[in-house]
Design a protein around this motif. Structure first.
Motif, PDB file in Angstrom:
ATOM      1  N   SER A 207      -9.196  -8.114 -16.305  1.00 27.29           N
ATOM      2  CA  SER A 207      -8.200  -8.688 -15.399  1.00 27.29           C
ATOM      3  C   SER A 207      -7.371  -9.723 -16.160  1.00 27.29           C
ATOM      4  CB  SER A 207      -8.882  -9.352 -14.205  1.00 27.29           C
ATOM      5  OG  SER A 207      -9.609  -8.416 -13.456  1.00 27.29           O
ATOM      6  N   ILE A 208      -6.090  -9.784 -15.851  1.00 26.47           N
ATOM      7  CA  ILE A 208      -5.210 -10.736 -16.526  1.00 26.47           C
ATOM      8  C   ILE A 208      -4.397 -11.523 -15.499  1.00 26.47           C
ATOM      9  CG2 ILE A 208      -4.995  -9.494 -18.714  1.00 26.47           C
ATOM     10  CD1 ILE A 208      -2.372  -8.292 -17.686  1.00 26.47           C
ATOM     11  N   GLU A 209      -3.966 -12.699 -15.910  1.00 22.09           N
ATOM     12  CA  GLU A 209      -3.072 -13.527 -15.115  1.00 22.09           C
ATOM     13  C   GLU A 209      -1.801 -13.765 -15.921  1.00 22.09           C
ATOM     14  OE1 GLU A 209      -6.056 -16.186 -12.404  1.00 22.09           O
ATOM     15  OE2 GLU A 209      -5.693 -16.882 -14.460  1.00 22.09           O
ATOM     16  N   ILE A 210      -0.671 -13.734 -15.231  1.00 20.34           N
ATOM     17  CA  ILE A 210       0.626 -13.822 -15.893  1.00 20.34           C
ATOM     18  C   ILE A 210       1.387 -15.031 -15.373  1.00 20.34           C
ATOM     19  CG2 ILE A 210       2.820 -12.651 -16.347  1.00 20.34           C
ATOM     20  CD1 ILE A 210      -0.065 -10.566 -15.131  1.00 20.34           C
ATOM     21  N   ALA A 211       1.936 -15.834 -16.275  1.00 17.65           N
ATOM     22  CA  ALA A 211       2.751 -16.989 -15.903  1.00 17.65           C
ATOM     23  C   ALA A 211       4.035 -16.973 -16.713  1.00 17.65           C
ATOM     24  CB  ALA A 211       1.991 -18.290 -16.140  1.00 17.65           C
ATOM     25  N   GLY A 212       5.116 -17.436 -16.112  1.00 12.10           N
ATOM     26  CA  GLY A 212       6.407 -17.454 -16.794  1.00 12.10           C
ATOM     27  C   GLY A 212       7.068 -18.812 -16.727  1.00 12.10           C
ATOM     28  N   THR A 213       7.716 -19.201 -17.811  1.00 15.29           N
ATOM     29  CA  THR A 213       8.501 -20.438 -17.836  1.00 15.29           C
ATOM     30  C   THR A 213       9.826 -20.158 -18.539  1.00 15.29           C
ATOM     31  OG1 THR A 213       7.548 -21.162 -19.946  1.00 15.29           O
ATOM     32  CG2 THR A 213       6.449 -21.900 -17.935  1.00 15.29           C
ATOM     33  N   LYS A 214      10.784 -21.011 -18.254  1.00 18.68           N
ATOM     34  CA  LYS A 214      12.093 -20.863 -18.899  1.00 18.68           C
ATOM     35  C   LYS A 214      12.555 -22.204 -19.421  1.00 18.68           C
ATOM     36  CE  LYS A 214      16.466 -18.438 -18.390  1.00 18.68           C
ATOM     37  NZ  LYS A 214      17.268 -17.546 -17.522  1.00 18.68           N
ATOM     38  N   ALA A 215      13.010 -22.206 -20.679  1.00 19.77           N
ATOM     39  CA  ALA A 215      13.520 -23.429 -21.301  1.00 19.77           C
ATOM     40  C   ALA A 215      14.590 -23.054 -22.316  1.00 19.77           C
ATOM     41  CB  ALA A 215      12.402 -24.211 -21.976  1.00 19.77           C
ATOM     42  N   ASP A 216      15.722 -23.752 -22.247  1.00 18.18           N
ATOM     43  CA  ASP A 216      16.817 -23.499 -23.207  1.00 18.18           C
ATOM     44  C   ASP A 216      17.219 -22.030 -23.233  1.00 18.18           C
ATOM     45  OD1 ASP A 216      16.759 -26.199 -23.923  1.00 18.18           O
ATOM     46  OD2 ASP A 216      15.233 -25.831 -25.454  1.00 18.18           O
ATOM     47  N   ASP A 217      17.345 -21.432 -22.058  1.00 23.28           N
ATOM     48  CA  ASP A 217      17.786 -20.045 -21.898  1.00 23.28           C
ATOM     49  C   ASP A 217      16.814 -19.025 -22.500  1.00 23.28           C
ATOM     50  OD1 ASP A 217      20.125 -20.752 -20.549  1.00 23.28           O
ATOM     51  OD2 ASP A 217      21.184 -21.097 -22.445  1.00 23.28           O
ATOM     52  N   THR A 218      15.586 -19.448 -22.817  1.00 27.19           N
ATOM     53  CA  THR A 218      14.566 -18.536 -23.328  1.00 27.19           C
ATOM     54  C   THR A 218      13.440 -18.423 -22.310  1.00 27.19           C
ATOM     55  OG1 THR A 218      15.041 -19.119 -25.623  1.00 27.19           O
ATOM     56  CG2 THR A 218      12.920 -18.060 -25.183  1.00 27.19           C
ATOM     57  N   THR A 219      13.014 -17.186 -22.046  1.00 24.28           N
ATOM     58  CA  THR A 219      11.934 -16.960 -21.089  1.00 24.28           C
ATOM     59  C   THR A 219      10.628 -16.740 -21.839  1.00 24.28           C
ATOM     60  OG1 THR A 219      13.430 -15.987 -19.451  1.00 24.28           O
ATOM     61  CG2 THR A 219      11.089 -15.461 -19.240  1.00 24.28           C
ATOM     62  N   TYR A 220       9.628 -17.556 -21.513  1.00 21.88           N
ATOM     63  CA  TYR A 220       8.316 -17.471 -22.144  1.00 21.88           C
ATOM     64  C   TYR A 220       7.318 -16.890 -21.137  1.00 21.88           C
ATOM     65  CZ  TYR A 220      10.476 -20.739 -25.425  1.00 21.88           C
ATOM     66  OH  TYR A 220      11.322 -21.342 -26.332  1.00 21.88           O
ATOM     67  N   ILE A 257       7.707 -13.945 -25.868  1.00 23.73           N
ATOM     68  CA  ILE A 257       9.088 -14.249 -25.514  1.00 23.73           C
ATOM     69  C   ILE A 257       9.684 -12.980 -24.924  1.00 23.73           C
ATOM     70  CG2 ILE A 257      11.400 -14.760 -26.413  1.00 23.73           C
ATOM     71  CD1 ILE A 257      10.120 -16.585 -28.459  1.00 23.73           C
ATOM     72  N   LEU A 258      10.406 -13.108 -23.830  1.00 30.34           N
ATOM     73  CA  LEU A 258      11.042 -11.953 -23.197  1.00 30.34           C
ATOM     74  C   LEU A 258      12.305 -11.596 -23.969  1.00 30.34           C
ATOM     75  CD1 LEU A 258      11.041 -10.061 -20.638  1.00 30.34           C
ATOM     76  CD2 LEU A 258      12.609 -11.734 -19.628  1.00 30.34           C
ATOM     77  N   LEU A 259      12.262 -10.463 -24.682  1.00 29.99           N
ATOM     78  CA  LEU A 259      13.444 -10.026 -25.430  1.00 29.99           C
ATOM     79  C   LEU A 259      14.468  -9.390 -24.505  1.00 29.99           C
ATOM     80  CD1 LEU A 259      11.889  -8.526 -28.696  1.00 29.99           C
ATOM     81  CD2 LEU A 259      12.659 -10.864 -28.227  1.00 29.99           C
ATOM     82  N   ASN A 260      13.980  -8.583 -23.558  1.00 26.52           N
ATOM     83  CA  ASN A 260      14.803  -8.011 -22.487  1.00 26.52           C
ATOM     84  C   ASN A 260      13.857  -7.621 -21.361  1.00 26.52           C
ATOM     85  OD1 ASN A 260      13.841  -5.221 -23.051  1.00 26.52           O
ATOM     86  ND2 ASN A 260      15.067  -5.461 -24.931  1.00 26.52           N
ATOM     87  N   ASP A 261      14.363  -7.044 -20.301  1.00 30.26           N
ATOM     88  CA  ASP A 261      13.517  -6.737 -19.143  1.00 30.26           C
ATOM     89  C   ASP A 261      12.399  -5.754 -19.462  1.00 30.26           C
ATOM     90  OD1 ASP A 261      14.931  -8.430 -17.572  1.00 30.26           O
ATOM     91  OD2 ASP A 261      16.122  -6.885 -16.559  1.00 30.26           O
ATOM     92  N   ASN A 262      12.492  -5.070 -20.589  1.00 31.58           N
ATOM     93  CA  ASN A 262      11.514  -4.040 -20.922  1.00 31.58           C
ATOM     94  C   ASN A 262      10.709  -4.328 -22.185  1.00 31.58           C
ATOM     95  OD1 ASN A 262      12.335  -2.277 -18.740  1.00 31.58           O
ATOM     96  ND2 ASN A 262      14.188  -1.856 -19.937  1.00 31.58           N
ATOM     97  N   THR A 263      10.883  -5.499 -22.784  1.00 32.67           N
ATOM     98  CA  THR A 263      10.198  -5.789 -24.045  1.00 32.67           C
ATOM     99  C   THR A 263       9.696  -7.227 -24.095  1.00 32.67           C
ATOM    100  OG1 THR A 263      11.686  -4.239 -25.189  1.00 32.67           O
ATOM    101  CG2 THR A 263      10.357  -5.700 -26.559  1.00 32.67           C
ATOM    102  N   PHE A 283      -2.628 -12.401 -33.856  1.00 34.03           N
ATOM    103  CA  PHE A 283      -2.019 -11.151 -34.304  1.00 34.03           C
ATOM    104  C   PHE A 283      -0.659 -10.974 -33.626  1.00 34.03           C
ATOM    105  CE2 PHE A 283      -6.600 -10.721 -34.433  1.00 34.03           C
ATOM    106  CZ  PHE A 283      -6.854 -10.122 -35.655  1.00 34.03           C
ATOM    107  N   ASP A 284       0.270 -10.315 -34.344  1.00 36.63           N
ATOM    108  CA  ASP A 284       1.551  -9.971 -33.731  1.00 36.63           C
ATOM    109  C   ASP A 284       1.319  -8.936 -32.632  1.00 36.63           C
ATOM    110  OD1 ASP A 284       2.916 -11.626 -35.474  1.00 36.63           O
ATOM    111  OD2 ASP A 284       3.259 -10.035 -36.945  1.00 36.63           O
ATOM    112  N   SER A 285       2.111  -9.035 -31.577  1.00 32.79           N
ATOM    113  CA  SER A 285       1.957  -8.092 -30.466  1.00 32.79           C
ATOM    114  C   SER A 285       3.301  -7.846 -29.796  1.00 32.79           C
ATOM    115  CB  SER A 285       0.958  -8.631 -29.436  1.00 32.79           C
ATOM    116  OG  SER A 285       0.785  -7.713 -28.365  1.00 32.79           O
TER     117      SER A 285
END
Length: 291
Positions: A207-220, A257-263, A283-285
């Motif tokens: 099971s996973i939990e997902i959280a999002g934040t936005k700063a300086d026009d970048t979505t984390y 980092i959200l590169l686009n809605d699908n990546t 590791f890179d992911s």
């Protein structure tokens, strides 16, 4: 016109009976039952287990159960788009790890408030799921339905504090759907309400939990494993080392980092082997949304 006393008695009886039924059902919460989600068991065993949970649900008097099953089992969790916002939705995810132990994850979804409650139990064999004492299973189901667990509340507060330190919290609803990423992961499902599941190639489900934040026009996007880590989650290290390390290991975490809605692109924090020792590793992911 001759008065029919017998007809009057029958009418009164039917009126009282229907009123009693209405009173009995009034105030009951409705639960939509979707059955099992599993790729590990055959059709006959799926039907038997699915019927078991359905029977136990129906015998809890304080709820009304709608049977939404169309097949003996589901290969994917029900999409939030098909779940009724007026009712709670219930299903059980059953998985097996490479130690041949089984996990049954009772899952309750409130699509109106975007919340998900889960209770997972591990069994040494599949048949022990079927032999779960009736009273024990009903208690687990009722507690899941009626109460939010302390762990769930604590995890939610932790996510809020972390997000507040890094930027403005944002909803992660737009991430809902099926994703793929990493060779050792078969399936990634993100649901509404900041919850989801990762199924590894060895069959283990986390099971996973997902959280999002936005700063300086970048979505984390931060994705964290929920609950106590299982050795089967640490696929980057050998099995024996994983069994020892999992006892004290921190949950796996991805920082994207959200590169686009699908990546989603970033780092995975897990365990790694270094000079014969097991240490925290990064590791890179990259995760990509499935079409």
């Amino acid at each position: 016109m001759k008065f029919n006393l017998k007809f009057l008695y029958i009418s009164i009886f039917l009126l009282i009976s229907s009123s009693a039924v209405f009173a009995q059902n009034a105030g009951k919460q409705t639960i939509d039952y979707y059955g099992l989600v599993s790729n590990e068991i055959d059709t006959n065993m799926s039907k038997m287990t699915s019927d078991l949970y359905y029977t136990q649900l129906r015998e809890i008097n304080s709820f009304t159960i709608n049977d939404k099953r169309e097949t003996p089992f589901l290969t994917d969790i029900p999409s939030s788009s098909v779940l009724d916002k007026e009712n709670l939705s219930f299903y059980t995810i059953i998985s097996k790890n490479d130690e041949n132990k089984w996990t049954a994850c009772l899952t309750l979804v409130d699509n109106n408030t975007n919340t998900i409650r889960t209770e997972a139990k591990e069994y040494d064999s599949f048949y022990k799921i079927l032999m779960e004492p009736k009273a024990t299973l009903q208690t687990s189901l009722k507690n899941l339905i009626e109460n939010k667990t302390e762990e769930t509340e604590t995890s939610k507060n932790s996510n809020k504090n972390t997000a507040a330190e890094n930027g403005s919290m944002i909803t992660t609803e737009f991430l809902s759907g099926d994703w793929s990423g990493e060779d050792n992961i078969d399936k990634i499902i993100i649901m509404r309400g900041g919850r989801g599941f990762v199924t590894f190639s060895n069959g283990a489900t986390m099971s996973i939990e997902i959280a999002g934040t936005k700063a300086d026009d970048t979505t984390y996007i931060t994705i964290s494993g929920k609950g106590k880590p299982n050795a089967s989650y640490f696929t980057e290290i050998n099995r024996q080392a994983a069994l020892k390390a999992a006892v004290t290991a921190e949950p796996i975490k991805w920082e994207f980092i959200l590169l686009n809605d699908n990546t989603l692109s970033g780092l995975k924090h897990t365990l790694a082997e270094a000079n014969g020792d097991i240490v925290p590793g990064t590791f890179d992911s990259v995760w990509k949304r499935k079409n």
